[in-house]
Write a protein that holds these residues in place. Structure first.
Motif, mmCIF file in Angstrom:
data_model
loop_
_atom_site.group_PDB
_atom_site.id
_atom_site.type_symbol
_atom_site.label_atom_id
_atom_site.label_comp_id
_atom_site.label_asym_id
_atom_site.label_seq_id
_atom_site.Cartn_x
_atom_site.Cartn_y
_atom_site.Cartn_z
ATOM 1 N N LYS A 1 0.824 -1.210 0.000
ATOM 2 C CA LYS A 1 0.000 0.000 0.000
ATOM 3 C C LYS A 1 0.856 1.257 0.000
ATOM 4 C CE LYS A 1 -4.088 -1.999 2.257
ATOM 5 N NZ LYS A 1 -4.989 -1.932 3.446
ATOM 6 N N GLU A 2 1.924 1.254 0.787
ATOM 7 C CA GLU A 2 2.813 2.418 0.775
ATOM 8 C C GLU A 2 3.491 2.565 -0.573
ATOM 9 O OE1 GLU A 2 6.717 4.236 3.108
ATOM 10 O OE2 GLU A 2 5.786 2.361 3.790
ATOM 11 N N ALA B 1 -3.733 10.790 -3.032
ATOM 12 C CA ALA B 1 -2.592 9.966 -2.616
ATOM 13 C C ALA B 1 -2.088 10.371 -1.248
ATOM 14 C CB ALA B 1 -1.472 10.076 -3.657
ATOM 15 N N GLN B 2 -2.134 11.670 -0.941
ATOM 16 C CA GLN B 2 -1.667 12.123 0.374
ATOM 17 C C GLN B 2 -2.622 11.738 1.486
ATOM 18 O OE1 GLN B 2 -1.107 16.301 -0.249
ATOM 19 N NE2 GLN B 2 0.916 16.060 -1.217
ATOM 20 N N LYS B 3 -3.902 11.585 1.163
ATOM 21 C CA LYS B 3 -4.865 11.185 2.191
ATOM 22 C C LYS B 3 -4.587 9.789 2.722
ATOM 23 C CE LYS B 3 -8.872 13.981 0.830
ATOM 24 N NZ LYS B 3 -10.271 13.946 0.331
ATOM 25 N N SER B 4 -4.034 8.932 1.880
ATOM 26 C CA SER B 4 -3.798 7.556 2.315
ATOM 27 C C SER B 4 -2.587 7.421 3.221
ATOM 28 C CB SER B 4 -3.624 6.654 1.096
ATOM 29 O OG SER B 4 -2.477 7.057 0.364
ATOM 30 N N ILE B 5 -1.737 8.422 3.261
ATOM 31 C CA ILE B 5 -0.537 8.368 4.100
ATOM 32 C C ILE B 5 -0.765 9.241 5.316
ATOM 33 C CG2 ILE B 5 1.940 8.798 4.194
ATOM 34 C CD1 ILE B 5 2.064 8.396 1.213
ATOM 35 N N PRO B 6 -0.761 8.663 6.514
ATOM 36 C CA PRO B 6 -1.008 9.475 7.716
ATOM 37 C C PRO B 6 0.105 10.500 7.934
ATOM 38 C CG PRO B 6 -1.232 7.128 8.164
ATOM 39 C CD PRO B 6 -0.605 7.250 6.804
ATOM 40 N N GLU B 7 -0.239 11.543 8.685
ATOM 41 C CA GLU B 7 0.766 12.533 9.047
ATOM 42 C C GLU B 7 1.773 11.925 10.024
ATOM 43 O OE1 GLU B 7 -1.158 15.944 10.568
ATOM 44 O OE2 GLU B 7 -2.239 16.404 8.705
ATOM 45 N N ASP B 8 2.959 12.459 9.999
ATOM 46 C CA ASP B 8 4.070 11.946 10.834
ATOM 47 C C ASP B 8 4.351 10.469 10.569
ATOM 48 O OD1 ASP B 8 4.138 14.466 11.965
ATOM 49 O OD2 ASP B 8 2.782 13.888 13.604
ATOM 50 N N ASP C 1 4.416 1.849 13.364
ATOM 51 C CA ASP C 1 3.173 1.168 13.733
ATOM 52 C C ASP C 1 1.972 1.745 12.993
ATOM 53 O OD1 ASP C 1 4.574 -0.428 15.476
ATOM 54 O OD2 ASP C 1 4.305 0.945 17.172
ATOM 55 N N LEU C 2 2.139 2.915 12.388
ATOM 56 C CA LEU C 2 1.036 3.511 11.645
ATOM 57 C C LEU C 2 0.793 2.745 10.365
ATOM 58 C CD1 LEU C 2 1.886 7.287 12.129
ATOM 59 C CD2 LEU C 2 0.246 5.911 13.421
ATOM 60 N N SER C 3 -0.435 2.686 9.937
ATOM 61 C CA SER C 3 -0.799 1.938 8.741
ATOM 62 C C SER C 3 -1.196 2.905 7.636
ATOM 63 C CB SER C 3 -1.945 0.971 9.034
ATOM 64 O OG SER C 3 -3.080 1.688 9.475
ATOM 65 N N VAL C 4 -0.967 2.473 6.421
ATOM 66 C CA VAL C 4 -1.361 3.236 5.248
ATOM 67 C C VAL C 4 -2.787 2.857 4.884
ATOM 68 C CG1 VAL C 4 -0.829 3.759 2.838
ATOM 69 C CG2 VAL C 4 1.027 3.287 4.457
ATOM 70 N N GLN C 5 -3.623 3.855 4.667
ATOM 71 C CA GLN C 5 -5.021 3.591 4.347
ATOM 72 C C GLN C 5 -5.154 3.138 2.898
ATOM 73 O OE1 GLN C 5 -7.224 7.121 5.246
ATOM 74 N NE2 GLN C 5 -6.518 7.218 7.392
ATOM 75 N N ASP C 6 -6.302 2.519 2.635
ATOM 76 C CA ASP C 6 -6.561 2.054 1.274
ATOM 77 C C ASP C 6 -6.709 3.240 0.330
ATOM 78 O OD1 ASP C 6 -6.491 -0.524 2.159
ATOM 79 O OD2 ASP C 6 -8.680 -0.683 2.418
ATOM 80 N N LEU C 7 -6.209 3.057 -0.863
ATOM 81 C CA LEU C 7 -6.280 4.094 -1.874
ATOM 82 C C LEU C 7 -7.638 4.081 -2.561
ATOM 83 C CD1 LEU C 7 -2.770 3.661 -3.552
ATOM 84 C CD2 LEU C 7 -3.543 5.694 -2.333
#
Length: 1001
Positions: A744-745, A767-774, A805-811
């Motif tokens: 996903k990343e 695309a930026q929405k799927s990647i969490p901040e920090d 530990d953060l996860s990438v959201q689905d695109l």
């Protein structure tokens, strides 16, 4: 006072000497009587038959004086010096008849050197006589007369020993060396050396060390200064200028000793004299002779400790190539490579091997042009040495210098396709090693040997291309007319500043300046893509770095490039309608770059989803059961087993050819595809590591940054397919979760790159929405490629070592796709409207279909959108390809077509003679109607015709009409033997009419 009955020649010689009482005061010149000497030389020049008698008498006097002078007789020493002066004058004046004097002259010089070699003044006078002979001789007697040859070789040995002699007194040592070098300088400019190649080898073996020893005793910086002095000051203060005139017009040099009490000579003076002699040797040599000289130097290095001075060895090799004539310089590096090849089977690498490799690299990287160099043979020999060293020891210390040798070949580009040919040779050997492994002896680690061999060839391939690129930059900067050229470039907006070694010549608008060489084509590079899915991670990592460098620097862009800021923009002036149409055609229908990208994305998909990587390699050594995994690598997949079909394919005999055909590579890929299920249910068994996904990200970013249009059309369908697999896969364990997060990343950051390249805000936002901040990236960065360096093996990062530990959201794949196809720049660049682009990107994608597209060119009749917009030729061509083959209908019919000639012959009634398809069967006559040639009319039979009488010459309307019908003129004859070539109905049926055009009107 002469005795009665003294021969005339003896009286002439005796008259040249001063009285015995004056011999002690004859110094320091020790010259004969000038008037009497002229009389004697005049007598000899006008009576050649007397020269032998004069020479024999002078040789007798020289032998007597040497014996007495050796015992300490001062008068005999003075007489010997005068005798040598007389011999030199006789040789100078009788140069046309020098062969009559040669035997006695060389015997006199030899006996003098053997008796009084420690007397420097006598040695200098003997050297002057020897130099006079070398000046005027033609060398024909060397090797023919045994005594002359022995005396000549003996003189060479004495002067060689004198030139490299050691003494406690540094000044006396330098003076003695200068005398020896002066005599040997006369040799290297004489026909006695170059007349016979076998004897040249013997002579060079004797005196070449005398030229090298003084060079090793000074610093390389001092030698560089001496080279500039040799160029600017051809005349030496100790040695006269070399002869360039015909032998009869030459002037012999005189060797003089340094004046006692004056400053010098120093080691630098001796080194300069040796340098001048060595340069003269290579300047006068042809290709074979220069190679013999280089071989003599290498042999002397072997006998001494000269290999411990690598800087001097490299300097000698570079200068030897520089001093050799332009058309013969290739002999120097060729001989060095031959010496390295002869030593490839050494058990352990020595200093000699590393210095030889450094000498080869130094010659190739020098600015000296090397024409007539067989680069293909050179690189083939170097590759053979690399594979041999790897088979003996995967960690051999010689591998790094050998990679540098291969890379150095790229610094000399002499024809447009040279780098492509060299890269093709490397790639063919690379593919052969990938498929068959490397034959090893004994119990060696097959997987490690194979991996090291592939990595060495990859490093050489990367370095070769990078060196060629730097060669183009250096050539542009070193142009003779660079001032005018740079001014013109500034006016046209071209950047001419080179800030670093990795900067390419480019224009301010982002276009790459055309290189003077051909780039390595994607078709050649495509054979290496299977290394992206190799079973050894070190191979995969090195290939990913090499592939990124190829995409950044080498692959043909063909207007498919970004601007300086990395954004793809349309420039209607720079890229006019014709160029845009060319781009559209190549993008839609496919070209070499498009097919390459299809294959690349298929391999990336396999790497991301396959449960088993690598291809079993063949080897001459039978592997142990623990080594029978893919590529001999048991660390990553110890439980991997080979299917029966794989075993059958591996059991088939391999081809002897080094070039692996594309069909064989396709079979390799098919085997890899068998390890991918139609629906990936879990990523737990996937073989890719976290580092592999990081490498994939670097490759994808390079694709979309360098080939935005082709990368978009070939890559987006794969991204959608991979995203669908990642969303549908089950994540029941931690390994699967980490791999899915890595995928996903990978997808999210690739879409970010696409959005930045196309300056598409909608894609960037989604695309930026799927990647969490920090969010800290879990994917390791691909190390920067290091051209010319063979580094140690890289180790992968396991998926269990993910730091975040953060996860990438689905695109939102649908939103990304709609935002992309709605962007005006994308539509303008691809020539497709929104609907056509959407159909193109949402077409069903599989690795098999991408692999098929990589080897098959697409048909315009299938891909074009609207049949009405086609040209008539486009409509006709499918019908042409489907013409029935009439040869299958009847073997008795001819396949020759009907043309204008047949119509003309039909009108004239001669159709039966030309076209059997248009005639009735021709009438024939029985052989019974002919008269026997033996018996005449005795047994003559009645003529019987087997067919009716031949038709009249003028044909009737039926035959002409038949021909016209067969030509398709008038009413179509559907019952004839030939049918029309095509019909409009068939053409219309083969071209769909419900499609939209692929370009904007």
């Amino acid at each position: 006072m002469h005795l009665p009955f003294t021969p005339n020649h003896v009286q002439l010689i005796s008259a040249c000497y001063p009285p015995n009482a004056a011999l002690l005061t004859a110094g320091p010149d020790y010259r004969p009587n000038v008037q009497e000497l002229s009389r004697m030389t005049y007598y000899a020049s006008n009576r050649p038959g007397k020269i032998n008698k004069l020479a024999s008498e002078l040789e007798k006097r020289a032998r007597l004086d040497c014996r007495k002078a050796k015992a300490g007789n001062i008068r005999a020493r003075s007489s010997l010096l005068i005798t040598l002066a007389i011999i030199k004058a006789l040789a100078t004046e009788c140069r046309r008849d020098l062969p009559l004097l040669t035997a006695s002259l060389l015997a006199s010089v030899n006996i003098t050197l053997m008796s009084l070699s420690s007397d420097l003044e006598v040695t200098a006078r003997a050297g002057s006589v020897f130099t006079a002979w070398t000046t005027y001789t033609d060398g024909h007697l060397i090797g023919v007369d045994q005594s002359i040859t022995q005396d000549y070789m003996s003189c060479l040995k004495v002067f060689s020993d004198l030139s490299r002699g050691q003494s406690k007194d540094q000044e006396m040592q330098n003076r003695a060396r200068l005398v020896g070098l002066a005599a040997l300088t006369g040799v290297v400019t004489s026909e006695a050396l170059y007349h016979s190649t076998p004897h040249l080898k013997m002579q060079v073996q004797i005196f070449l060390p005398a030229f090298i020893v003084p060079l090793l005793e000074v610093d390389v910086s001092t030698l560089d200064q001496g080279v500039s002095e040799v160029k600017t000051q051809p005349n030496s203060p100790y040695i006269s200028d070399f002869r360039s005139r015909p032998p009869m017009e030459r002037r012999a040099t005189s060797i003089h000793l340094h004046v006692t009490g004056e400053l010098g000579p120093a080691r630098r003076d001796v080194a300069n004299a040796a340098m001048r002699a060595l340069s003269a040797l290579f300047e006068h040599s042809n290709g074979g002779q220069a190679a013999s000289c280089m071989q003599a130097a290498i042999d002397w290095f072997n006998d001494t400790s000269a290999w411990t001075r690598p800087d001097h060895c490299r300097w000698i090799a570079v200068r030897a190539a520089e001093w050799t004539q332009y058309q013969y310089r290739y002999a120097i590096p060729t001989r060095l490579v031959e010496c390295l090849v002869r030593e490839q089977d050494a058990p352990q690498p020595t200093t000699r091997h590393s210095v030889l490799a450094a000498m080869i690299t130094a010659v190739f990287t020098s600015p000296t042009p090397l024409v007539n160099l067989s680069t293909s043979d050179i690189i083939s020999s170097l590759i053979s040495v690399v594979l041999r060293r790897v088979s003996k020891d995967p960690d051999d210390a010689l591998l790094r210098p050998l990679v540098e040798c291969v890379a150095s070949l790229g610094t000399h580009v002499y024809y447009a396709d040279q780098i492509q040919d060299l890269a093709g040779e490397l790639i063919s050997r690379l593919v052969a090693v990938e498929q068959n492994g490397v034959p090893v002896n004994g119990k060696a680690e097959l997987g490690k040997v194979r991996a090291q061999a592939v990595r060495c060839l990859l490093a050489g391939l990367l370095s070769l291309i990078h060196a060629a690129e730097m060669h183009d930059i250096a050539k542009d900067d070193g142009d003779d007319s660079k001032t005018i050229h740079k001014a013109a470039l500034v006016e046209s907006g071209v950047s001419i500043q080179v800030e670093g070694p990795d900067t390419k010549p480019s224009r301010s608008d982002g276009h790459i300046r055309p290189s003077r060489r051909s780039n390595v084509s994607p078709e050649v590079w495509q054979d290496t893509l299977s290394l992206l899915c190799d079973g050894d991670y070190s191979v995969r990592a090195d290939y990913a770095a090499t592939l990124v460098s190829y995409l950044d620097r080498e692959i043909p862009k063909l207007w498919d490039s970004t601007d300086v800021d990395g954004v793809k923009r349309i420039r209607p002036i720079a890229e006019g309608p014709l160029q845009q149409a060319t781009i559209n055609y190549s993008v839609v229908f496919g070209d070499s770059s498009s097919r390459f990208l299809h294959a690349l994305h298929a391999h990336l998909y396999v790497l991301a989803t396959s449960t088993n990587l690598g291809v079993a390699s063949r080897s001459s050594t039978t592997p142990t059961p623990s080594q029978r995994s893919m590529n001999g690598d048991t660390a990553e997949d110890p439980s991997a087993s080979t299917s029966e079909q794989d075993v059958a394919e591996e059991a088939a005999p391999s081809r002897r050819s080094l070039v692996i055909p594309r069909t064989r590579k396709m079979s390799v890929m098919q085997r890899l595809l068998r390890h991918i299920s139609s629906e990936v249910l879990s990523f737990a068994d996937v073989s890719a590591t976290l580092s592999d996904y990081g490498n994939m990200l670097a490759v994808m970013q390079a694709i979309h940054s360098n080939l935005p249009v082709r990368g978009l059309l070939a890559g987006v369908p794969m991204l959608l397919a991979l995203g669908s697999v990642a969303q549908g896969a089950s994540s029941t364990d931690s390994v699967s979760i980490q791999r899915i997060q890595a995928v996903k990343e990978l997808l999210a950051r690739t879409w970010l790159t696409i959005g930045k390249v196309w300056d598409c805000p909608g894609v960037l936002e989604l695309a930026q929405k799927s990647i969490p901040e920090d969010f800290e990236s879990n994917l390791p960065h691909l190390p920067e490629p290091e051209p010319g360096v063979f580094h140690s093996s890289r180790r992968p990062t396991s998926v269990l070592d993910a730091p975040s530990d953060l996860s990438v959201q689905d695109l939102d794949s649908e939103g990304l796709l709609l935002a992309l196809v709605s962007h005006q720049t994308v539509q303008d660049a691809t020539g497709l409207d929104r609907q056509g682009l959407l159909r193109k990107l949402t077409a069903q994608w599989t690795a098999e279909s991408a692999l098929k597209a990589s080897v098959e060119a697409q048909s315009p009749s299938v891909e074009l959108s609207n049949g009405d917009a086609l040209s008539p030729l486009m409509k006709v061509s499918p019908a042409f390809m489907h013409i029935e083959n009439l040869s299958r209908a009847s073997l008795a019919r001819s396949t020759r077509g009907v043309g204008v000639t047949d119509l003309r012959e039909a009108l004239e009634g001669r159709s039966s003679l030309s076209n059997p398809n248009l005639r009735d069967t021709a009438p024939s006559l029985s052989t019974l109607e002919h008269t026997s040639a033996t018996h005449g009319d005795v047994h003559k039979l009645t003529p019987v015709r087997s067919r009716p009488q031949q038709r009249s010459r003028l044909a009737g309307p039926g035959e002409v009409k038949d021909v016209l019908s067969k030509l398709g003129i008038g009413k179509t004859n559907t019952t004839g033997m030939l049918k029309p070539s095509f019909t409009s109905k068939r053409a219309e049926q083969r071209i769909p009419s419900n499609l939209t055009p692929p370009y904007k009107t």
